[in-house]
Enzyme design. Structure first.
Site, PDB file in Angstrom:
ATOM      1  CG  ASP A  12      -1.759   1.212   1.372  1.00 24.89           C
ATOM      2  OD1 ASP A  12      -2.446   1.540   0.391  1.00 24.89           O
ATOM      3  OD2 ASP A  12      -1.741   1.878   2.431  1.00 24.89           O
ATOM      4  CB  SER A  13       0.108   4.780  -0.623  1.00 22.42           C
ATOM      5  OG  SER A  13      -1.058   4.796   0.177  1.00 22.42           O
ATOM      6  CE1 TYR A  44       2.938   5.535  -3.129  1.00 16.71           C
ATOM      7  CE2 TYR A  44       1.775   3.656  -4.043  1.00 16.71           C
ATOM      8  CZ  TYR A  44       2.928   4.213  -3.522  1.00 16.71           C
ATOM      9  OH  TYR A  44       4.066   3.431  -3.422  1.00 16.71           O
ATOM     10  N   GLY A  45      -2.745   9.059  -3.572  1.00 18.15           N
ATOM     11  CA  GLY A  45      -3.994   9.566  -4.146  1.00 18.15           C
ATOM     12  C   GLY A  45      -3.850  10.838  -4.952  1.00 18.15           C
ATOM     13  CB  CYS A  75      -2.762   1.092  -2.543  1.00 23.36           C
ATOM     14  SG  CYS A  75      -2.880   2.832  -2.858  1.00 23.36           S
ATOM     15  CG  ASN A  76      -9.296   1.226  -4.103  1.00 24.53           C
ATOM     16  OD1 ASN A  76     -10.075   0.968  -4.999  1.00 24.53           O
ATOM     17  ND2 ASN A  76      -9.361   0.658  -2.913  1.00 24.53           N
ATOM     18  CD  GLU A 156      -3.169   8.916   6.793  1.00 20.18           C
ATOM     19  OE1 GLU A 156      -2.454   9.937   6.818  1.00 20.18           O
ATOM     20  OE2 GLU A 156      -3.030   8.002   5.969  1.00 20.18           O
ATOM     21  CB  CYS A 188     -10.153   4.944  -0.353  1.00 14.30           C
ATOM     22  SG  CYS A 188      -8.749   5.651   0.524  1.00 14.30           S
ATOM     23  CB  THR A 189      -6.473   1.646   2.100  1.00 11.39           C
ATOM     24  OG1 THR A 189      -6.027   2.996   1.905  1.00 11.39           O
ATOM     25  CG2 THR A 189      -5.819   0.739   1.107  1.00 11.39           C
ATOM     26  CG  HIS A 190      -7.171   5.783   4.739  1.00 14.64           C
ATOM     27  ND1 HIS A 190      -6.299   5.207   3.845  1.00 14.64           N
ATOM     28  CD2 HIS A 190      -6.416   6.566   5.560  1.00 14.64           C
ATOM     29  CE1 HIS A 190      -5.074   5.621   4.110  1.00 14.64           C
ATOM     30  NE2 HIS A 190      -5.118   6.448   5.147  1.00 14.64           N
TER      31      HIS A 190
HETATM   32  N1  DGL Z   1      -4.086   3.828  -0.048  1.00 18.04           N
HETATM   33  C1  DGL Z   1      -4.707   4.880  -0.806  1.00 18.04           C
HETATM   34  C2  DGL Z   1      -5.860   4.303  -1.624  1.00 18.04           C
HETATM   35  O1  DGL Z   1      -6.440   3.305  -1.299  1.00 18.04           O
HETATM   36  C3  DGL Z   1      -5.194   6.010   0.081  1.00 18.04           C
HETATM   37  C4  DGL Z   1      -4.082   6.823   0.704  1.00 18.04           C
HETATM   38  C5  DGL Z   1      -3.206   7.527  -0.327  1.00 18.04           C
HETATM   39  O2  DGL Z   1      -3.705   8.416  -1.042  1.00 18.04           O
HETATM   40  O3  DGL Z   1      -2.057   7.163  -0.402  1.00 18.04           O
HETATM   41  O4  DGL Z   1      -6.204   4.871  -2.636  1.00 18.04           O
END
Ligand code: DGL
Length: 269
Positions: A12-13, A44-45, A75-76, A156, A188-190
């Site tokens: 993941d990011s 990463y978003g 990560c999406n 976060e 999204c992961t969060h």
């Molecule tokens: N992990 C990212 C996602 O699922 C979210 C956090 C990021 O933007 O890095 O898109």
């Protein structure tokens, strides 16, 4: 080490992908796992496709060196930017599972003829990957997507289940783009952290689809079909990050729902 005992690689990011790692550990407790969070480069978003592709290749190299039997892109944003490239890069050696395709399968099976909402980062929404893949398979499912970039930093920073998060969530979900949807994909992961709040916004009347669970199921099916399931009562989990801070470790607890110790691992040699 036998092939079955080789670890599942998850990346993941940053630490949000621990929601996916948690779903995997719950479903497959006898599997060894190596998690890689690219904390040096998050989020990463907001990054370009090219940057995410470069990071993802580097991470895949780390996971391949650690002999992972399968790599899950938790990560999406990375799934939408780098999945095809990574598949080509690793070739037939290791299966790459992304977090988007299992959700596309679920929606195709269960929501024919529906209007589906999607929320995610700017990268994920701008890539149009959900819209493209769903419409390739089903001409009669409409996807309405909205980038909700404030949700990642909000979560976060510990703003969930409170008035501020309720208001931000309501503001986003009341956007005209998401009106009259019949299900909502959490892209999204969060977002699993605020799933209950999102469900409450819809008075628990709308299916809210969590990709962390669907990807864990897809992974189990793949391992089962390929006779790769492990059976180790003492399975080990390692959590690597490209940059370490105590605050990452504290946030990791939120996403994994138990204390994890993060180990620093350089991404660039
Ligand atoms: N992990 C990212 C996602 O699922 C979210 C956090 C990021 O933007 O890095 O898109």
């Amino acid at each position: 080490m036998t092939l079955r005992a080789q670890p599942i690689g998850v990346f993941d990011s940053g630490i949000g992908g621990l929601t996916v790692a948690r779903a995997i550990v719950r479903l497959l407790p006898l599997e060894n796992m190596i998690y890689f969070g690219d904390t040096a480069h998050l989020p990463y978003g907001d990054k370009s496709e090219a940057a995410i592709q470069a990071y993802s290749v580097k991470i895949a190299e780390v996971l391949l060196r650690k002999k992972c039997k399968v790599i899950v892109i938790a990560c999406n944003s990375a799934s939408s930017a780098a999945y095809e490239l990574l598949r080509e890069y690793v070739g037939k050696n290791v299966r790459i599972i992304n977090v988007i395709d299992p959700m596309i399968d679920l929606v195709s099976r269960k929501f024919q003829g529906s209007r589906i909402g999607l929320i995610g980062t700017k990268r994920t929404v701008q890539s149009g990957v959900y819209v493209r893949k769903i419409s390739e398979l089903n001409k009669n499912i409409t996807v309405q997507s909205l980038a909700t970039p404030l949700l990642v930093p909000m979560i976060e920073e510990g703003f969930f289940n409170n008035q501020i998060s309720h208001e931000i969530i309501a503001q986003y979900l009341s956007d005209p783009v998401l009106q009259s949807i019949e299900a909502l994909i959490l892209g999204c992961t969060h977002y699993p952290i605020i799933k209950a709040e999102i469900e409450a916004y819809y008075r628990n009347q709308l299916p809210v689809l969590d990709s962390s669970e669907t990807v864990a199921l897809a992974l189990r099916d793949y391992l089962q079909e390929n006779d790769l399931l492990n059976n180790d009562e003492n399975a080990k989990h390692h959590f690597l990050v490209s940059d370490y801070t105590e605050s990452f470790e504290a946030t990791a607890r939120l996403f994994f729902q138990k204390t994890v110790s993060l180990e620093k691992h350089p991404l660039w040699d």
